[in-house]
Design a protein around this motif. Structure first.
Motif, PDB file in Angstrom:
ATOM      1  N   UNK A   5     -58.472 -13.637 -17.059  1.00  0.00           N
ATOM      2  CA  UNK A   5     -59.730 -13.361 -16.377  1.00  0.00           C
ATOM      3  C   UNK A   5     -60.922 -13.344 -17.332  1.00  0.00           C
ATOM      4  N   UNK A   6     -60.687 -12.966 -18.573  1.00  0.00           N
ATOM      5  CA  UNK A   6     -61.766 -12.993 -19.564  1.00  0.00           C
ATOM      6  C   UNK A   6     -62.227 -14.434 -19.807  1.00  0.00           C
ATOM      7  N   UNK A   7     -61.270 -15.332 -19.963  1.00  0.00           N
ATOM      8  CA  UNK A   7     -61.624 -16.743 -20.185  1.00  0.00           C
ATOM      9  C   UNK A   7     -62.269 -17.333 -18.943  1.00  0.00           C
ATOM     10  N   UNK A   8     -61.770 -16.952 -17.772  1.00  0.00           N
ATOM     11  CA  UNK A   8     -62.376 -17.455 -16.533  1.00  0.00           C
ATOM     12  C   UNK A   8     -63.817 -16.971 -16.413  1.00  0.00           C
ATOM     13  N   UNK A   9     -64.040 -15.700 -16.703  1.00  0.00           N
ATOM     14  CA  UNK A   9     -65.402 -15.162 -16.647  1.00  0.00           C
ATOM     15  C   UNK A   9     -66.305 -15.888 -17.641  1.00  0.00           C
ATOM     16  N   UNK A  10     -65.779 -16.161 -18.824  1.00  0.00           N
ATOM     17  CA  UNK A  10     -66.539 -16.884 -19.851  1.00  0.00           C
ATOM     18  C   UNK A  10     -66.912 -18.288 -19.375  1.00  0.00           C
ATOM     19  N   UNK A  11     -65.949 -19.017 -18.839  1.00  0.00           N
ATOM     20  CA  UNK A  11     -66.179 -20.426 -18.488  1.00  0.00           C
ATOM     21  C   UNK A  11     -67.023 -20.576 -17.228  1.00  0.00           C
ATOM     22  N   UNK A  12     -67.098 -19.539 -16.401  1.00  0.00           N
ATOM     23  CA  UNK A  12     -67.907 -19.599 -15.172  1.00  0.00           C
ATOM     24  C   UNK A  12     -69.367 -19.930 -15.490  1.00  0.00           C
TER      25      UNK A  12
END
Length: 167
Positions: free
Chosen positions: A114-121
């Motif tokens: 979820x951290x990477x998803x939040x970053x890439x959003x």
């Protein structure tokens, strides 16, 4: 901990952003050689944005304990048929980048990072803007054609663009 597949995808993207900067500098040089300093400025600002994106991803990888992998930067195209052709290349390139970003977002979701998803959003949203601007410029240049007066006007408009670090 970030999984290897996601770390690789982010490293690939960091390198792709640097290639994008290289590509846009090449396009800036092309416009400058034609005497369109404003259009050259637009591309130079775009190159700075891409460098900022690459550096942001690079720093994120380091924050996640990943050593970014550096790849060769291939030489970009240096000449084009017309200014319209340059902006058509921009649009095609940005669509390709969108695909890469979307794959990273999907991978982050699949891996439940979820951290990477939040970053890439942020990049997902940025690509909507990038494609929209490129589509607008392709349309404008298709309408302008070789009209010197209209080329002068758009050159003056694009000269006003300034770099603002998004991070």
């Amino acid at each position: 901990m970030i999984k290897d597949s996601l770390a690789k995808a982010l490293s690939d993207q960091f390198n792709a952003e640097y290639y994008s900067a290289y590509l846009y500098l090449s396009m800036s040089a092309y416009a400058d050689r034609l005497g369109y300093k404003g259009i050259a400025n637009w591309f130079a600002v775009q190159a700075k944005e891409e460098l900022a994106h690459g550096t942001h991803i690079y720093r994120y990888l380091l924050e996640r304990g990943v050593a970014p992998s550096f790849q060769d930067v291939k030489a970009p195209q240096a000449a084009y048929e017309s200014l319209q052709a340059v902006f058509e290349k921009v649009l095609a390139h940005e669509r390709q980048v969108t695909g890469m970003i979307n794959r990273i977002a999907s991978l982050a979701l699949d891996e439940k990072d979820h951290a990477a998803y939040d970053f890439i959003r942020w990049y997902v949203d940025e690509q909507v803007e990038e494609e929209s601007e490129a589509e607008d410029l392709v349309l404008k240049f298709s309408r302008i054609g070789d009209n010197p007066g209209l080329l002068y006007q758009i050159d003056a408009q694009l000269a006003a663009r300034r770099f603002t670090d998004p991070f």
